[in-house]
Design a protein around this motif. Structure first.
Motif, mmCIF file in Angstrom:
data_model
loop_
_atom_site.group_PDB
_atom_site.id
_atom_site.type_symbol
_atom_site.label_atom_id
_atom_site.label_comp_id
_atom_site.label_asym_id
_atom_site.label_seq_id
_atom_site.Cartn_x
_atom_site.Cartn_y
_atom_site.Cartn_z
ATOM 1 N N TYR A 81 0.839 -1.192 0.000
ATOM 2 C CA TYR A 81 0.000 0.000 0.000
ATOM 3 C C TYR A 81 0.872 1.238 0.000
ATOM 4 C CZ TYR A 81 -3.556 -3.370 1.247
ATOM 5 O OH TYR A 81 -4.395 -4.449 1.239
ATOM 6 N N ARG A 82 0.460 2.265 -0.709
ATOM 7 C CA ARG A 82 1.226 3.510 -0.811
ATOM 8 C C ARG A 82 0.721 4.521 0.211
ATOM 9 N NH1 ARG A 82 5.414 4.072 -4.349
ATOM 10 N NH2 ARG A 82 5.427 5.806 -2.925
ATOM 11 N N HIS A 83 1.624 4.949 1.088
ATOM 12 C CA HIS A 83 1.269 5.931 2.106
ATOM 13 C C HIS A 83 2.277 7.070 2.193
ATOM 14 C CE1 HIS A 83 -1.783 3.169 3.564
ATOM 15 N NE2 HIS A 83 -0.874 2.229 3.718
ATOM 16 N N VAL A 84 3.537 6.785 1.897
ATOM 17 C CA VAL A 84 4.608 7.764 2.076
ATOM 18 C C VAL A 84 5.211 8.070 0.705
ATOM 19 C CG1 VAL A 84 6.726 8.328 3.326
ATOM 20 C CG2 VAL A 84 5.074 6.733 4.343
ATOM 21 N N PRO A 85 4.725 9.125 0.054
ATOM 22 C CA PRO A 85 5.206 9.426 -1.302
ATOM 23 C C PRO A 85 6.720 9.635 -1.381
ATOM 24 C CG PRO A 85 3.292 10.779 -0.756
ATOM 25 C CD PRO A 85 3.683 10.054 0.493
ATOM 26 N N GLY A 86 7.317 10.225 -0.356
ATOM 27 C CA GLY A 86 8.738 10.532 -0.384
ATOM 28 C C GLY A 86 9.658 9.350 -0.151
ATOM 29 N N ASP A 87 9.130 8.244 0.375
ATOM 30 C CA ASP A 87 9.963 7.069 0.651
ATOM 31 C C ASP A 87 9.089 5.825 0.757
ATOM 32 O OD1 ASP A 87 11.814 5.181 1.378
ATOM 33 O OD2 ASP A 87 12.569 6.275 3.116
ATOM 34 N N PRO A 88 8.895 5.125 -0.352
ATOM 35 C CA PRO A 88 8.040 3.928 -0.342
ATOM 36 C C PRO A 88 8.495 2.846 0.634
ATOM 37 C CG PRO A 88 8.686 4.519 -2.590
ATOM 38 C CD PRO A 88 9.423 5.433 -1.661
ATOM 39 N N ASP A 89 9.779 2.855 1.019
ATOM 40 C CA ASP A 89 10.249 1.872 2.001
ATOM 41 C C ASP A 89 9.602 2.074 3.367
ATOM 42 O OD1 ASP A 89 11.862 0.638 0.135
ATOM 43 O OD2 ASP A 89 13.682 1.695 0.753
ATOM 44 N N ASP A 109 11.220 10.293 11.458
ATOM 45 C CA ASP A 109 11.449 10.286 10.017
ATOM 46 C C ASP A 109 10.671 11.416 9.348
ATOM 47 O OD1 ASP A 109 10.745 9.514 7.177
ATOM 48 O OD2 ASP A 109 12.102 7.868 7.656
ATOM 49 N N LYS A 110 11.397 12.312 8.700
ATOM 50 C CA LYS A 110 10.772 13.499 8.098
ATOM 51 C C LYS A 110 9.761 13.150 7.014
ATOM 52 C CE LYS A 110 14.358 16.917 9.014
ATOM 53 N NZ LYS A 110 15.258 16.380 9.933
ATOM 54 N N GLU A 111 10.053 12.125 6.217
ATOM 55 C CA GLU A 111 9.125 11.750 5.143
ATOM 56 C C GLU A 111 7.811 11.206 5.708
ATOM 57 O OE1 GLU A 111 9.387 12.471 1.921
ATOM 58 O OE2 GLU A 111 11.281 13.441 2.411
ATOM 59 N N ILE A 112 7.896 10.426 6.757
ATOM 60 C CA ILE A 112 6.671 9.903 7.380
ATOM 61 C C ILE A 112 5.913 11.044 8.055
ATOM 62 C CG2 ILE A 112 5.683 8.287 9.049
ATOM 63 C CD1 ILE A 112 8.114 6.483 8.609
ATOM 64 N N LEU A 113 6.630 11.924 8.740
ATOM 65 C CA LEU A 113 5.977 13.048 9.413
ATOM 66 C C LEU A 113 5.222 13.950 8.435
ATOM 67 C CD1 LEU A 113 8.681 14.011 12.051
ATOM 68 C CD2 LEU A 113 6.341 13.224 12.535
ATOM 69 N N LYS A 114 5.740 14.081 7.216
ATOM 70 C CA LYS A 114 5.068 14.911 6.210
ATOM 71 C C LYS A 114 3.659 14.414 5.904
ATOM 72 C CE LYS A 114 9.152 16.334 3.584
ATOM 73 N NZ LYS A 114 9.842 16.160 2.283
ATOM 74 N N VAL A 115 3.440 13.119 6.048
ATOM 75 C CA VAL A 115 2.133 12.541 5.746
ATOM 76 C C VAL A 115 1.077 13.056 6.722
ATOM 77 C CG1 VAL A 115 0.839 10.374 5.539
ATOM 78 C CG2 VAL A 115 3.188 10.525 4.668
ATOM 79 N N GLY A 116 1.445 13.211 7.993
ATOM 80 C CA GLY A 116 0.553 13.814 8.987
ATOM 81 C C GLY A 116 -0.496 12.888 9.563
ATOM 82 N N GLN A 117 -1.303 12.289 8.713
ATOM 83 C CA GLN A 117 -2.353 11.390 9.178
ATOM 84 C C GLN A 117 -2.764 10.472 8.033
ATOM 85 O OE1 GLN A 117 -5.329 13.148 11.598
ATOM 86 N NE2 GLN A 117 -6.723 11.427 11.445
ATOM 87 N N VAL A 118 -3.027 9.219 8.372
ATOM 88 C CA VAL A 118 -3.570 8.249 7.420
ATOM 89 C C VAL A 118 -4.758 7.594 8.106
ATOM 90 C CG1 VAL A 118 -3.156 6.142 6.099
ATOM 91 C CG2 VAL A 118 -1.323 7.820 6.346
ATOM 92 N N GLN A 119 -5.917 7.777 7.503
ATOM 93 C CA GLN A 119 -7.171 7.314 8.101
ATOM 94 C C GLN A 119 -7.245 7.865 9.523
ATOM 95 O OE1 GLN A 119 -7.696 3.073 7.364
ATOM 96 N NE2 GLN A 119 -6.925 3.317 5.275
#
Length: 138
Positions: A81-89, A109-119
């Protein structure tokens, strides 16, 4: 409160006993925070300890078991599933939080933090997590 801590929090927890991240996880445990992890996070933990920090495989195995004494293991679905556009890992880390149905994914992790919220999962920094711990106890 239910939480997924990202891999680097567990790496710090397992290697720096007097460090901020170790103390934060211990404080959360005392406040009965329920932690969750997946094999993906645990495999990353082992890899980081062995390959990056040059710890022995035995040490890494003991660290994995230490995390499993704290965190409940959840199984990730087979699909990606795609959740973190900046780092698919990092997608499986977010997926761990979703499968576990946690309140927070705690990460530096800055890339995960950028997402903010998922569901319904809020993605927060360590300092925000520390603040939430003190608010929820009051």
């Amino acid at each position: 409160m239910k939480v997924v801590a990202d891999t680097m929090l567990w790496v710090s927890y397992c290697t720096i006993a007097d460090g901020y991240r170790h103390r934060l996880i211990e404080a959360a445990r005392k406040k009965r925070v329920r932690f969750f992890a997946s094999d993906y996070i645990l495999d990353e933990l082992v890899k980081a300890l062995v390959e990056d920090l040059h710890r022995s495989r035995r040490y890494a195995g003991l660290a994995r078991r230490a995390v499993l004494r704290i965190a409940k293991l959840v199984k990730l679905p087979a699909g990606r599933y795609r959740h973190v556009p900046g780092d698919p890992d990092d997608d499986p880390i977010v997926q761990t939080a979703l499968v576990a149905g946690v309140d927070y994914l705690v990460t530096a992790d800055k890339e995960i933090l950028k997402v903010g919220q998922v569901q319904s999962v809020e993605i927060i920094s360590l300092s925000h997590f520390e603040n939430r711990l003190s608010v929820e106890v009051s």
